[in-house]
Design a protein around this motif. Structure first.
Motif, mmCIF file in Angstrom:
data_model
loop_
_atom_site.group_PDB
_atom_site.id
_atom_site.type_symbol
_atom_site.label_atom_id
_atom_site.label_comp_id
_atom_site.label_asym_id
_atom_site.label_seq_id
_atom_site.Cartn_x
_atom_site.Cartn_y
_atom_site.Cartn_z
ATOM 1 N N GLU A 177 47.915 -19.936 22.924
ATOM 2 C CA GLU A 177 46.879 -20.983 23.018
ATOM 3 C C GLU A 177 47.429 -22.133 23.840
ATOM 4 O O GLU A 177 46.929 -23.239 23.768
ATOM 5 C CB GLU A 177 46.475 -21.468 21.619
ATOM 6 N N GLN A 201 43.201 -16.024 16.678
ATOM 7 C CA GLN A 201 42.365 -15.454 17.725
ATOM 8 C C GLN A 201 42.319 -13.926 17.731
ATOM 9 O O GLN A 201 41.262 -13.322 17.687
ATOM 10 C CB GLN A 201 42.846 -15.971 19.083
ATOM 11 N N LYS A 204 40.825 -12.271 14.557
ATOM 12 C CA LYS A 204 39.367 -12.359 14.369
ATOM 13 C C LYS A 204 38.672 -11.405 15.331
ATOM 14 O O LYS A 204 37.644 -10.823 15.001
ATOM 15 C CB LYS A 204 38.856 -13.791 14.460
#
Ligand code: ASP
Length: 590
Positions: A177, A201, A204
């Motif tokens: 990120e 991230q 999911k």
């Protein structure tokens, strides 16, 4: 102790007059007037005044005499109306008092390091070192109660919309990120490390591939970055992912979620739909992709008009294909030279060389810059900026990126300093159509503007080979009063596009396999189209509470130097632990 608490201190009211109550809490204040002893007793709901007078037993009076601030005590007595003229309109229980007949000290306390008074200024280091004392004060209690209401609303709302809450691992593999990872060494596999998630991230996305369709989690994320006022190394996200949707499905649901949070936490009604700006518009008008839209002061591009002005900063900028940008401060001519110099210093701290400025006074431009402009030029520049009598104009002339960013950040600062950004006003805005990639001049390569799993716009996919900088992303950020409070995107769900993305980022097949092999494989096992978003809960809470620091909405935060002053973390570990982990320090810790 044979007492049982019957009410919170802050709850007693005139309706309770005549009733026997038992209260427990902390002594806020203790006043001994000889025959009468007054105690202000505090718990999480507020204060109650306790009086030890004629009704109290001798032993209760003896106990009351020993009470000191922050002692934990129990009292029993009858709720009575305060004598006329002694009511306290500042507290909810101010019409009544409790006439004690029994009392007990449940625990003594040292003299507190600082008095537990709501408005007392205490140094932040002290507040953080004795956080449990600071947390006794109303402002922090209020923020944490508000946060609790927000959690509840988020869960209720998302549940009602068919989202299910799933926990994802904390000991995991790096998720890019854009920040440094926090690493945790493995005791079993020496030389191997878990990374704490910068976000959930990838998990999911895997949950979408598994068919959960709608996921959410209120989750801690970890990023090892240099801290600013609005950042913490561990922070909380409301993390969300949905399948079979596009941007226009997700944004309205998220607007409703944000509205619900604001309503529940503070009774604030936001109007929907939120306004929208494209990334290009945001940059052109405000210089930043996180604009504070509570006020105007929009940037004007004067590059073309500035051609021919023989002023070094301007000619240098134009030679470097840069920009000349300006803002007009209405009525700003009353600002002093000192203040303008401060603006220039601020612009410098944002990367510019400083600001060029002029005032409009008596119909003409006033400043040392004015002599570089002939009257015609001065008049068109003035008109373009909409500058009138008594206005102040600030210009920057820089390379494009620096010009927008420095003036944009200065504009944001001026909004606060000049009181243009009205306190209490809330202006949420979606920023859309971001570029997918950003060129890193230092590293001489492209980087993902959000993260490498963000999908490109379908019509831009052809640019991967020809003009990568022109690819727009299916990404969206939610900005509130100049702060990014949420961001997300529609994801890449096809293996071939993900491969193109890694290629352009300079991640070769081997590295991609090593870092994200599991995701690439999963994309080949029936990945639905999907997308999501994550909101920074702490930042939302900051906006809602009006707190000046993110630390004021977190129970046990870290300092700006990433320390927990309460527990003294991070701290050295003993050599046995290091040995077990197969680690050796190059230097002893100071
Ligand atoms: N994982 C992203 C972030 O943490 C949010 C998202 O794309 O859903 O910023």
């Amino acid at each position: 102790m044979n007492m049982k608490r019957s009410k919170y201190c802050g709850e007693i009211r005139a309706e309770d007059i005549g009733q026997e109550v038992c209260l427990m809490g902390w002594v806020q204040r203790h006043r001994d007037h000889g025959g009468l002893i007054f105690i202000d007793l505090r718990d999480r709901e507020g204060l109650a005044q306790i009086v030890f007078g004629d009704d109290a037993s001798t032993s209760a009076v003896e106990v009351a005499k020993q009470m000191r601030p922050e002692f934990v005590v129990a009292i029993k007595g009858k709720v009575s109306r305060r004598p006329s003229g002694t009511e306290n309109p500042h507290i909810a229980s101010g019409e009544v008092e409790v006439r004690a007949d029994e009392a007990a000290i449940l625990n003594e306390a040292k003299t507190p390091i600082f008095p537990i008074e709501d408005h007392l200024e205490v140094s932040e280091d002290l507040r953080l070192t004795y956080r449990y004392l600071d947390l006794r004060r109303r402002p922090l209690q209020r923020n944490l109660f508000m946060r609790h209401r927000a959690y509840r609303t988020i869960r209720e709302f998302l549940n009602s919309e068919g989202f299910i809450e799933v926990e994802t691992p904390v000991l995991t593999k790096s998720t890019p990120e854009g920040a440094r990872d926090y690493l945790v060494p493995s005791r079993i596999y020496h030389g191997c490390f878990f990374a704490l998630p910068q976000s959930p991230q990838l998990f999911k996305q895997l949950l979408m591939i598994s068919g959960f369709d709608r996921y959410f989690q209120i989750v801690k994320c970890f990023r090892d970055e240099d801290l600013r006022a609005d950042r913490q190394p561990e922070f909380t996200q409301i993390d969300i992912e949905m399948s079979f949707i596009d941007r226009e499905d997700i944004l309205p649901i998220m607007e409703r979620l944000v509205c619900e949070i604001f309503r529940a936490a503070r009774g604030i009604e936001l109007s929907v739909p939120f306004s929208r700006l494209s990334y290009d518009e945001a940059i052109r008008q405000y210089g930043l992709d996180c604009p504070d839209t509570r006020f105007g002061l929009c940037l004007q591009d004067l590059t073309e008009l500035a051609r021919g002005i023989d002023f070094k900063w301007i000619t240098d900028a134009l030679d470097a294909s840069g920009r000349v940008l300006g803002i007009n401060i209405l009525g700003g001519s009353s600002l002093s030279r000192k203040q303008i110099d401060e603006f220039s210093e601020q612009a410098k701290s944002f990367g510019a060389q400083g600001v060029i400025w002029f005032k409009v006074e008596g119909g003409i431009l006033q400043s040392s810059f004015a002599k570089y402009l002939d009257p015609d030029k001065a008049s068109v520049i003035k008109d373009r900026l909409g500058a009138r009598e008594k206005d102040l104009v600030l210009l920057v002339a820089e390379k494009e990126k620096v010009a927008y960013e420095s003036l944009g950040r200065l504009r944001q600062r001026l909004g606060q300093q000049l009181g243009l950004a009205e306190e209490g006003k809330l202006c949420p805005v979606w920023v859309l159509d971001f570029p997918l990639l950003e060129y890193d001049e230092k590293e001489k390569r492209f980087q993902a503007m959000h993260h490498p799993f963000t999908a490109p716009m379908d019509e831009d996919v052809g640019f991967f080979e020809t003009a990568p900088e022109r690819i727009r992303a299916k990404a969206y950020d939610l900005v509130l009063n100049g702060q990014e409070v949420g961001g997300g995107s529609i994801r890449i769900h096809r293996r071939d596009i993900q491969k193109k993305m890694f290629e352009i980022l300079g991640i070769d097949e081997e590295e991609a396999q090593m870092k994200f092999g599991f995701l690439l494989e999963a994309l080949e096992h029936g990945a639905p189209p999907h997308g999501g978003i994550a909101f920074g809960l702490d930042r939302l809470m900051m906006a809602l509470s009006g707190a000046k620091s993110i630390r004021d909405v977190i129970a046990f935060p870290k300092t700006q130097r990433t320390q927990c002053l309460l527990t003294k973390a991070p701290s050295p570990v003993d050599s046995v632990q290091l040995m077990e982990l197969g680690l050796k320090l190059e230097q002893d810790p100071d």
